[in-house]
Enzyme design. Structure first.
Site, mmCIF file in Angstrom:
data_model
loop_
_atom_site.group_PDB
_atom_site.id
_atom_site.type_symbol
_atom_site.label_atom_id
_atom_site.label_comp_id
_atom_site.label_asym_id
_atom_site.label_seq_id
_atom_site.Cartn_x
_atom_site.Cartn_y
_atom_site.Cartn_z
ATOM 1 C CB SER A 4 -0.929 -0.001 1.211
ATOM 2 O OG SER A 4 -1.765 -1.132 1.135
ATOM 3 C CB CYS A 44 -10.097 2.176 0.229
ATOM 4 S SG CYS A 44 -11.317 1.311 -0.784
ATOM 5 C CG HIS A 59 -12.804 1.358 2.903
ATOM 6 N ND1 HIS A 59 -12.125 0.292 2.340
ATOM 7 C CD2 HIS A 59 -12.128 1.665 4.060
ATOM 8 C CE1 HIS A 59 -11.105 -0.031 3.091
ATOM 9 N NE2 HIS A 59 -11.077 0.788 4.159
#
Lengths: 381, 610
Positions: free
Chosen positions: B320, B376, B363
């Site tokens: 991420s 997300c 989300h």
């Protein structure tokens, strides 16, 4: 009463002493002094370990010289063959019992004294040949049969020395014999024949040579081929010589010799040390001094009124010439390395005494120059 | 006496001839002498000088290495070694046995010394033992009269006083190998050590200096007789590094709480590396002092690879932490606008394949800033697919990924930023859309080194300039001014707002790791990189990643910066198999960035080298 050997009808001991040629002695002393200086330098600027002992040897040698020269020449004429015989016997002993050194048997010790009979033989051979040709006739020297005995006198020691094996000395003995034959009037065609025969047998001689002798000859022909091995001596010696230049590097300033690049700098290669430090100038002077000593021998011979004396001084003068020429030629790389010392200069007792002993005979001839001798060695009126 | 007159005349003729020949030969000798000494004299003089003079090289002291404040990192220490000179030792074996009562001389040492003695000239010293202690030196000197030929020599040995924390950056020196022998004749000298790793290797030439020369007069055996002249060598250049030794020590200690971890701290403006650490590390001194075999084998067998500098040599999927790249690519390419929103139900289906969000419930509707804050996945699947792999790859490369950063350390690896052409060339297959989707969240083919992640962060938070990392100060390395990357201020602000949210917002993935000191707060982004694909069965069984064997656990990553206003420090942390970026890596980055600000590494004036 003087000892019997000093007695002779014409000359008293005092007269003999007056006949001693001081200029001849002075010349030899000058040469020896060059040697003392060179040995002082070789010792790193010190009388030890060589220079001082060389001075003592020279002084001892001078005594031998005077002793020999004051003895009646007739005595030496009579003693020529016995001395030759003893030397030949010693050579034989060396071959059988001698010490092994440098790959060859050359030395014998007598009561802790190292003796090299081949050096002695150079003188006694001249004595013996002078004795023989003194008695021979001019006509006899023109035929072969009367020459067989003197040829044997030469070849016997040559064969024994070859067997040691010491090729260099053997060739010198042969050459000395040749010179004596020449002076005795042996015809030139005979020399031509001998030389031709010798040249023809060279390939055969090569086959009988020892490996170390072959190697010496080969490195003489091409010293660069083995710069760290056998050619090292010649190469380093030439470098030392060449780097001396005209004036030299100066007394005690030779780098090649002081840094031990020169092998045997105090003995056979001492001329390179002199050349490095004193340059061409010093070398020329030294060679000139030698030439004077040799010329003196010749002059004494030419002035002598007995044939024995003439042959003796010219033979011994030539012997000195061989020493100088071979040694200097060797260190300059124009002759092979054959362990021949520089007379009166190289460090070593036997060589010094042998040379001065030989010069003693020359002086003896000088003192007895007006004495006439019969063929059998008797005084003549 | 007629026979005699005849003979006399003949004799005189021949005597004069003989004398003439001898005279001629002596003149010939003189001529030859003249040729050798005068005509050829110069050549022989040169040869005599060459015989006489030997040029010996002397080592220059190696340059020292310091941190930015003058703390020594690599110095030269005197080292005492026991040497034996064969010609002064009547009985070598007995001498070695005698000295064996003072220092431990083993049988192998005796054999080695005997062998060296045979190979060397009798006046050349042979090393019996290195690194004697002061006490041993004192005892040997005391016993010197009974130890003929044995003596103590001093040499220089490289020492690394700061120990393990600097092993990877500073590196170490070692013996010259055949491959290192190039032109410098200095390298052929016995006892020379050259840099093998780290700064020691990069700046080898500057540190080495140049050898001096002594001209000595030698004799025929090569023994020196006296010194004729001396040219002093140029000592190696002392180097000062950007590192803050205190911070580096802190980082190393903090990383040591994990099994295998690495971190980089750099200045976002200057590119100076303040700390660059990799745990586990090793002691550089062991290379100078000799490594015991069992220690060496242990080092080689360790799965955490102590010898590898993971900060530059470790390549990890950024996970991420890569999402900023995807975001910037989408914004800058005009694919999305800052207000763009995506609905996240917890997964997205692309073709026959379902891609999950880390949050199984999803989300809901989410914009870019919150998508970064909450990390997300579905949002980035969406914008990644819309932007395309080539645009993402371009942005990644702009930010410093996919190619070596050019830091002044050897062994840097390039990472990997895949695009369509790369796939075709290296995998012999066309690019799949699913690969864009995983690349958008920093998985799949994407690989980055921790240093690259730090540079990426610095470029984003430092105003979008091409800042590049470097370690050495005094004159070495590039330090700007940096060229602009051409990324709009607005895009960078949005991304930085997302990174700020990660630490500050209630839903931020690393909200618990914020620096609790006003004015020092940080922003950042977590990353959790899969080492192994999560199988359907594991997902169904709800297997926790931390319960798996160590080597299958996720890598934990974090990139961050501080302070929030006027960012100065960029930091990247990778904990190998650390399971979770937010739980494992983020607290480490927090501690590091906090410590850096407390120390005021960037603000304090640099020290001078002693």
């Amino acid at each position: 009463m003087t000892p019997s050997i000093f007695r002779d009808p014409d000359l008293s001991l005092v007269e003999k002493l007056r006949h001693v040629s001081l200029s001849f002695l002075l010349l030899m002393t000058l040469v020896a002094c060059c040697g003392f200086l060179a040995l002082y330098s070789a010792g790193g600027g010190s009388f030890q370990p060589w220079a001082l002992r060389q001075v003592y040897r020279f002084l001892l040698g001078l005594l031998v010289l005077l002793g020999v020269s004051l003895v009646d020449i007739q005595f030496w004429l009579r003693m020529a063959y016995p001395l030759y015989g003893v030397t030949l016997f010693l050579l034989f002993v060396v071959d059988v019992f001698g010490h092994i050194g440098m790959g060859a048997q050359r030395w014998i010790s007598i009561g802790g004294f190292q003796l090299q009979p081949s050096e002695v033989m150079k003188i006694t051979l001249v004595l013996a040949l002078a004795r023989h040709f003194h008695a021979a006739t001019w006509e006899g020297a023109g035929r072969i049969k009367p020459l067989l005995l003197p040829a044997l006198l030469v070849l016997a020691p040559v064969a024994l020395v070859m067997k040691q094996p010491d090729l260099g000395t053997a060739i010198i003995l042969l050459a000395l014999g040749g010179v004596m034959f020449f002076l005795a009037g042996v015809r030139l065609w005979m020399f031509g024949a001998i030389l031709g025969l010798g040249a023809a047998s060279l390939p055969l001689a090569w086959r009988f040579m020892h490996d170390y002798q072959k190697k010496r000859v080969l490195t003489f022909i091409d010293p660069q081929s083995d710069p760290m091995g056998a050619g090292y001596h010649i190469l380093q010696s030439k470098i030392a010589l060449g780097s001396g230049g005209f004036f030299g590097k100066g007394f005690l300033n030779g780098t090649q010799s002081h840094l031990n690049f020169l092998p045997e700098k105090q003995t056979d290669f001492i001329f390179t040390l002199i050349a490095e430090e004193w340059g061409l100038l010093g070398c020329s002077i030294l060679l000139f001094l030698y030439a004077l000593v040799i010329a003196y021998c010749f002059l004494i011979g030419l002035r002598a009124r007995n044939h024995f004396g003439r042959l003796l001084s010219l033979g011994l003068g030539t012997n000195l010439f061989f020493y100088v020429f071979i040694n200097v030629g060797m260190v300059m790389g124009i002759l092979p390395v054959v362990g021949v010392p520089l007379p009166l200069i190289s460090y070593g007792g036997t060589a010094m005494l042998a040379v001065l002993w030989g010069m003693g005979y020359v002086m003896c001839v000088s003192i007895h120059r007006d004495v006439r001798l019969s063929r059998t060695g008797q005084f003549e009126d | 006496m007629e026979w005699d007159t005849d003979r006399f005349h003949n004799f005189t003729r021949r005597a004069l001839l003989l004398g003439g020949v001898q005279g001629l030969l002596l003149v010939m000798l003189g001529g030859r002498l003249h040729w050798l000494q005068v005509k050829d004299g110069r050549r022989y003089s040169t040869l005599a000088e060459k015989n006489r003079i030997d040029t010996r090289r002397i080592l220059a002291p190696r340059g020292r290495i310091f941190d930015r404040f003058g703390v020594p990192l690599a110095v030269n220490e005197q080292n005492f070694r026991l040497v034996l000179i064969a010609e002064n030792t009547p009985d070598i074996r007995a001498a070695l046995e005698d000295v064996g009562r003072i220092v431990p001389v083993e049988k192998g040492d005796i054999l080695r010394v005997m062998r060296d003695v045979r190979r060397k000239r009798p006046f050349m010293p042979v090393t019996v033992m290195e690194n004697l202690s002061w006490e041993q030196v004192a005892r040997i000197e005391l016993a010197a009269p009974e130890l003929p030929g044995l003596s103590v020599e001093t040499g220089q040995v490289r020492q690394y006083p700061q120990g393990k924390a600097f092993a990877h950056v500073v590196g170490y020196v070692g013996a010259v190998q055949q491959a290192d022998l190039r032109d410098d004749p200095l390298l052929g000298l016995p006892g020379v050590r050259i840099g093998k790793v780290g700064i020691e290797k990069t700046y080898e030439e500057a540190l080495r200096g140049s050898a001096g020369e002594i001209e000595v007069e030698v004799n025929a055996l090569g023994r020196s007789v006296r010194e004729l002249g001396r040219i002093e060598g140029k000592p190696g250049e002392d180097l000062s590094l950007a590192l803050d030794a205190g911070l580096q020590e802190f980082v190393q200690k903090r990383l040591a709480e994990e099994k295998s971890a690495t971190a980089v701290v750099m200045d976002v403006q200057t590119g100076e590396i303040y700390a660059l650490a990799s745990h586990p590390a090793f002691d550089s001194n062991m290379f100078s002092n000799g490594i015991p075999a069992e220690v060496w084998e242990e080092v080689l067998a360790d799965p955490a690879a102590p010898l590898s500098n993971k900060a530059i040599g470790g390549q990890y999927p950024p996970g991420s932490a890569f999402k900023m790249v995807t975001a910037l690519a989408a914004l800058e390419s005009g694919t999305i606008t800052p207000g763009y929103k995506v609905h996240c139900p917890g997964y997205v289906d692309v073709g026959s394949h379902r891609f999950h969000c880390w949050k199984s419930g999803g989300h809901g509707d989410i914009g870019l800033e919150d998508a970064l804050t909450e990390s997300c996945d579905v949002f980035f699947y969406d914008i990644g697919r819309k932007t395309g792999i080539n645009q993402i790859a371009q942005m990644a490369e702009l930010l410093g990924l996919g190619a070596p950063t050019g830091i002044d350390l050897p062994g840097e690896r390039p990472g990997l930023v895949p695009n369509k052409a790369w796939k075709l060339a290296n995998r012999d297959a066309p690019w799949q859309i699913g690969e864009t989707i995983v690349a958008a969240i920093g998985q799949g083919y994407v690989l980055a080194t921790p240093l690259q992640l730090a540079v990426m962060t610095a470029r984003m938070v430092g105003g979008g300039v091409a800042v590049a990392p470097h370690l050495a100060l005094n004159g070495h390395g590039d330090r700007g001014p940096w060229a602009s990357l051409g990324i709009s201020r607005q895009s960078l602000d949005i991304v930085m707002a997302g990174m700020r949210g990660v630490m500050c917002k209630a839903m931020g993935t690393a909200r618990d790791a914020q620096i609790p000191q006003a004015g020092m707060e940080m922003g950042g982004k977590t990353g959790t990189a899969q080492v192994r694909r999560i199988t359907k069965a594991e997902r169904a069984a709800g297997l926790q990643n931390k319960d798996m064997p160590w080597r299958f656990r996720h890598h934990a990553l974090f990139v961050g910066y501080a302070p929030l206003s006027q960012p100065r420090y960029a930091c990247a942390v990778v904990v190998e198999h650390g399971v979770s970026g937010s739980a494992t890596a983020a607290p480490i980055a927090r501690d590091i960035l906090w410590e850096a600000q407390k120390r005021d590494t960037a603000g304090k004036p640099k020290g001078s080298m002693p």
